[in-house]
Scaffold this active site. Structure first.
Site, mmCIF file in Angstrom:
data_model
loop_
_atom_site.group_PDB
_atom_site.id
_atom_site.type_symbol
_atom_site.label_atom_id
_atom_site.label_comp_id
_atom_site.label_asym_id
_atom_site.label_seq_id
_atom_site.Cartn_x
_atom_site.Cartn_y
_atom_site.Cartn_z
ATOM 1 N N SER A 137 0.860 -1.180 0.000
ATOM 2 C CA SER A 137 0.000 0.000 0.000
ATOM 3 C C SER A 137 0.895 1.228 0.000
ATOM 4 C CB SER A 137 -0.900 0.014 1.244
ATOM 5 O OG SER A 137 -1.546 1.267 1.403
ATOM 6 N N TYR A 190 -1.373 -1.049 10.422
ATOM 7 C CA TYR A 190 -1.601 -1.300 8.998
ATOM 8 C C TYR A 190 -0.411 -0.833 8.177
ATOM 9 C CZ TYR A 190 -3.758 -1.268 4.393
ATOM 10 O OH TYR A 190 -4.030 -1.494 3.059
#
Length: 322
Positions: free
Chosen positions: A194, A207
């Site tokens: 990401s 995350y």
């Protein structure tokens, strides 16, 4: 004094030249990876890697889009996810729409090492040409719902679930599939990182940290096995409309999952690390200027996001693709 100005002028000229060179390289790379169809690897190259593609988190979002796009390009599909009903439904859809064979493996990637023996058994005997490590999860209720680490519900379990799902799943699936690719001298592994993995993100700490692991792990293993004929690509998208993003409205900043998967697959073999599409590449370039680290880490920004998130209902998201 004149000598000092001369030194500063030289330093300024060198800096300007470096920035110009870096900008030129970035533009040239973007054109090569995203805009030149004649350099793309064809479907025949992809099918030659092996008959089967394995996709984790395959029943929604980016994973579902990859499963369908790989089937459309001529590969049989192994779908791995948690919901048996959704797996069966997606398998039927792939067979109906694309005429490819499918297999399903039910697995909850928040589990530990114990889940991988069943996955390994389910893949035994298949010639796996492509592995897509897509499954992932995030805490918070989507846009605006950030959380400090200790504000998570059941902190210990949340930490374990996110690390197992986002990081351990990548390493373990690579461990299972890579040996046969090395023995055949070909194969493709796609690991979903990401944009948040390229920068530490307060209120999103776990995350972003797990996605940083995915990127670093993928790039290192890529260097280790590139001479064995294995292509390992890291994907770092920005925003794609998925369940994880509460199916955000597609627009200038948010990409459709099917379109994203199609464009990202076209970059295979051209770069080991991509944003997935041209517009995400542009966003990735601009983000450090728009949201520099000093601003992201400032007390003002942390307090602002924390206060905003408290005004929204907190949800612990299930793994993507379940």
């Amino acid at each position: 004094m004149e000598s000092q100005w001369d030194a500063l002028s030289a330093l300024g000229a060198i800096t300007a030249a470096w920035l110009l060179l870096r900008g030129t390289w970035g533009v040239a790379r973007a054109v090569y990876v995203y805009l030149l169809p004649q350099v793309r690897r064809g479907n025949a190259w992809l099918r030659a890697q092996g008959a089967w593609a394995v996709v984790t988190g395959a029943t929604s979002g980016i994973g579902k889009a990859y499963a369908h796009e790989l089937a459309r390009r001529g590969l049989d599909i192994v779908l791995i996810s948690r919901s048996l009903n959704k797996l069966e439904q997606e398998a039927r859809e792939i067979e109906r729409l694309h005429g490819r064979s499918t297999r399903i493996i039910q697995a909850d990637f928040t589990g530990g090492l114990e889940i991988y023996s069943a996955i390994e058994a389910g893949l035994r005997g298949l010639e796996i040409g492509v592995l897509v490590n897509n499954v992932g999860m995030v805490y918070g209720g989507g846009r605006g719902a950030f959380r400090k680490l200790l504000d998570l519900e059941d902190v210990g379990q949340s930490i374990s679930d996110i690390i197992n799902c986002n990081a351990m799943s990548v390493a373990q699936m690579v461990r299972i599939v890579l040996p046969q690719m090395v023995s055949r001298g070909k194969g493709v592994i796609i690991n979903m990182s990401s944009q948040s993995g390229s920068m530490s993100s307060p209120l999103f700490a776990l995350y972003s940290a797990t996605k940083a692991f995915v990127r670093n792990f993928s790039e290192a293993v890529c260097a280790e096995y590139i001479l064995h004929g294995v292509t390992i690509q890291t994907l770092s998208p920005v925003m794609v409309s998925t369940n994880m993003m509460h199916n955000a409205q597609i627009g200038l900043l948010v990409k459709d999952a099917n379109e994203f998967a199609r464009e990202a697959l076209d970059t295979l073999g051209l770069s080991s690390h991509v944003s997935g599409c041209l517009w995400h590449s542009v966003q990735s370039f601009l983000l450090p200027f728009v949201l520099p680290q000093w601003l992201r880490h400032s007390r003002w920004m942390v307090n602002f996001l924390s206060a905003r998130s408290k005004s929204k209902r907190f949800l612990f998201m299930k793994p993507q693709g379940t």
